[in-house]
Write a protein that holds these residues in place. Structure first.
Motif, PDB file in Angstrom:
ATOM      1  N   PHE A  39       0.846  -1.195   0.000  1.00  0.00           N
ATOM      2  CA  PHE A  39       0.000   0.000   0.000  1.00  0.00           C
ATOM      3  C   PHE A  39       0.882   1.247   0.000  1.00  0.00           C
ATOM      4  O   PHE A  39       1.703   1.438   0.898  1.00  0.00           O
ATOM      5  N   HIS A  40       0.681   2.105  -0.980  1.00  0.00           N
ATOM      6  CA  HIS A  40       1.480   3.336  -1.073  1.00  0.00           C
ATOM      7  C   HIS A  40       0.891   4.448  -0.198  1.00  0.00           C
ATOM      8  O   HIS A  40       1.608   5.359   0.213  1.00  0.00           O
ATOM      9  N   VAL A  42      -2.219   5.277   3.010  1.00  0.00           N
ATOM     10  CA  VAL A  42      -3.015   4.650   4.058  1.00  0.00           C
ATOM     11  C   VAL A  42      -4.429   4.343   3.578  1.00  0.00           C
ATOM     12  O   VAL A  42      -4.994   3.282   3.900  1.00  0.00           O
ATOM     13  N   ASN A  43      -5.036   5.230   2.791  1.00  0.00           N
ATOM     14  CA  ASN A  43      -6.404   4.996   2.335  1.00  0.00           C
ATOM     15  C   ASN A  43      -6.542   3.684   1.570  1.00  0.00           C
ATOM     16  O   ASN A  43      -7.616   3.077   1.551  1.00  0.00           O
ATOM     17  N   GLU A  44      -5.452   3.264   0.958  1.00  0.00           N
ATOM     18  CA  GLU A  44      -5.483   2.019   0.186  1.00  0.00           C
ATOM     19  C   GLU A  44      -5.630   0.790   1.095  1.00  0.00           C
ATOM     20  O   GLU A  44      -5.932  -0.312   0.620  1.00  0.00           O
ATOM     21  N   GLN A  45      -5.419   0.971   2.399  1.00  0.00           N
ATOM     22  CA  GLN A  45      -5.542  -0.141   3.339  1.00  0.00           C
ATOM     23  C   GLN A  45      -6.982  -0.396   3.789  1.00  0.00           C
ATOM     24  O   GLN A  45      -7.237  -1.333   4.553  1.00  0.00           O
ATOM     25  N   TYR A  46      -7.927   0.397   3.308  1.00  0.00           N
ATOM     26  CA  TYR A  46      -9.293   0.314   3.820  1.00  0.00           C
ATOM     27  C   TYR A  46      -9.865  -1.096   3.726  1.00  0.00           C
ATOM     28  O   TYR A  46     -10.308  -1.672   4.731  1.00  0.00           O
ATOM     29  N   GLU A  47      -9.876  -1.670   2.557  1.00  0.00           N
ATOM     30  CA  GLU A  47     -10.478  -2.996   2.383  1.00  0.00           C
ATOM     31  C   GLU A  47      -9.701  -4.057   3.165  1.00  0.00           C
ATOM     32  O   GLU A  47     -10.300  -4.969   3.747  1.00  0.00           O
ATOM     33  N   TYR A  48      -8.383  -3.931   3.179  1.00  0.00           N
ATOM     34  CA  TYR A  48      -7.545  -4.877   3.928  1.00  0.00           C
ATOM     35  C   TYR A  48      -7.910  -4.856   5.412  1.00  0.00           C
ATOM     36  O   TYR A  48      -8.117  -5.908   6.039  1.00  0.00           O
ATOM     37  N   ARG A  49      -8.017  -3.664   5.999  1.00  0.00           N
ATOM     38  CA  ARG A  49      -8.344  -3.544   7.426  1.00  0.00           C
ATOM     39  C   ARG A  49      -9.790  -3.992   7.682  1.00  0.00           C
ATOM     40  O   ARG A  49     -10.063  -4.685   8.666  1.00  0.00           O
ATOM     41  N   GLU A 100      -1.622  11.608   6.854  1.00  0.00           N
ATOM     42  CA  GLU A 100      -2.030  10.216   6.711  1.00  0.00           C
ATOM     43  C   GLU A 100      -1.735   9.436   7.990  1.00  0.00           C
ATOM     44  O   GLU A 100      -0.659   9.544   8.564  1.00  0.00           O
ATOM     45  N   HIS A 101      -2.716   8.666   8.436  1.00  0.00           N
ATOM     46  CA  HIS A 101      -2.524   7.750   9.553  1.00  0.00           C
ATOM     47  C   HIS A 101      -3.644   6.734   9.494  1.00  0.00           C
ATOM     48  O   HIS A 101      -4.776   7.052   9.101  1.00  0.00           O
TER      49      HIS A 101
END
Length: 354
Positions: A39-40, A42-49, A100-101
């Motif tokens: 993930f480049h 943090v927003n890209e981690q949404y589905e993963y989380r 980003e966090h």
């Protein structure tokens, strides 16, 4: 009432299910660098989380049937403290946040989950709680205004806990709350509002296990323009690679305190210096409250250290009674806030920043 709590950290996701204020299930995990390296942003981690959370619930056999879902608040625009219903403006600001966090994802996931079970979704006392008095915002450079970023959730929760223990309301007291963790914040709580506090994220106040704190501006300006460091490296000096880790190569306060207690240098000298900067910040907040202080509360993980607490007490206990509430119960604090909102005991705020 069943309250589901979501707390995403930079490399972890913590979850808990409460019945009223009693935790009946807790889970979570550390996310490896291998998992997150794809993930480049943090927003890209949404589905993963999100999928991680749903998977743990399914494995535990817990149906998505809650009375409320509450998440750790993200890095929103400045807003007063309290319990907030998640709305569209909040979700937009989290998706487009300047900083980003992973905590920015909590409210987004909570909102999706709450819609599945038809219950309210909340956040409470995000890090950007801003209740500063006007004089606290000024600096000597008009282009730079002081901003409020601190450990609002834990600081306000322990304040309410202390107030209840003496039969008072938080809004009746003047408190100095010292959160001692990877970052350190020292706030002046005046009858329920934090009228002054150091920016615990970006280079202000005491130095801490990972942060540089206030440093001499002229020397720092010269370092910035020396050509030796990039902007990214300089920012890391302020937050992540500053403080104890810069001096001693470790942020393990328990280990450092053990060596300091034995008189081992440089550990004793550096740790004592850090605690001295904390005590000075307490003094500054004492001035903010004009000397009318009901108690000084020491909280956060470092408050478990007898050495650190003892060193601080010697420097500040003549100002006001020192109260020890160690640790950082973010999950319990979030559940407490959600329960208060459900019962109507804590007013529900509406997020609409200016």
């Amino acid at each position: 009432m069943k309250i589901f709590v979501i707390n995403p950290g930079s490399t972890s996701t913590k979850l808990a299910l409460f019945e009223n204020e009693k935790v009946i299930w807790a889970a979570g995990a550390h996310h490896s660098s291998e998992d997150l390296q794809h993930f480049h942003h943090v927003n890209e981690q949404y589905e993963y989380r999100r999928d991680f959370i749903f998977r743990l619930l399914a494995e535990a056999g817990i149906p998505i049937e809650f009375d409320a879902v509450i998440a750790r608040g993200g890095l929103l625009k400045p807003t007063p403290g309290g319990v907030y219903a998640i709305n569209e403006q909040m979700k937009y600001d989290l998706l487009h946040a300047r900083m980003e966090h992973a905590c920015n994802l909590g409210a987004l996931i909570a909102d999706e989950m709450a819609k599945k079970c038809g219950c309210p979704a909340y956040i409470a006392d995000p890090e950007v709680v801003d209740e500063l008095q006007p004089a606290a915002r000024y600096t000597g450079i008009p282009e730079i205004e002081r901003i409020s970023i601190f450990h609002a959730l834990n600081s306000k929760a322990v304040s309410r806990k202390y107030a209840a223990s003496i039969g008072k309301h938080y809004e009746e007291l003047n408190l100095i709350v010292v959160h001692l963790g990877g970052g350190i914040s020292v706030g002046a709580h005046c009858q329920g509002r934090v009228i002054d506090v150091n920016n615990a994220l970006n280079g202000e106040g005491p130095f801490s296990p990972e942060r540089a704190g206030t440093i001499p501006a002229d020397q720092f300006a010269e370092l910035c323009f020396s050509g030796k460091y990039t902007l990214r490296q300089v920012k890391k000096m302020l937050n992540g690679k500053g403080g104890l880790i810069a001096h001693l190569g470790t942020n393990d306060v328990a280990s450092i305190a053990h060596k300091a207690e034995a008189g081992e240098e440089p550990y004793k000298g550096v740790l004592d210096a850090m605690l001295y900067t904390v005590a000075k910040q307490v003094g500054a907040m004492y001035v903010s409250l004009r000397g009318k202080v009901d108690a000084i509360i020491l909280t956060g993980g470092i408050a478990h250290s007898d050495y650190c607490v003892g060193a601080l007490r010697e420097q500040i206990d003549y100002l006001a009674p020192v109260v020890l509430i160690p640790g950082e119960d973010e999950m319990g604090s979030l559940a407490f806030n959600a329960l208060g909102a459900l019962k109507g005991e804590l007013p529900l705020q509406v997020y609409h920043p200016q």
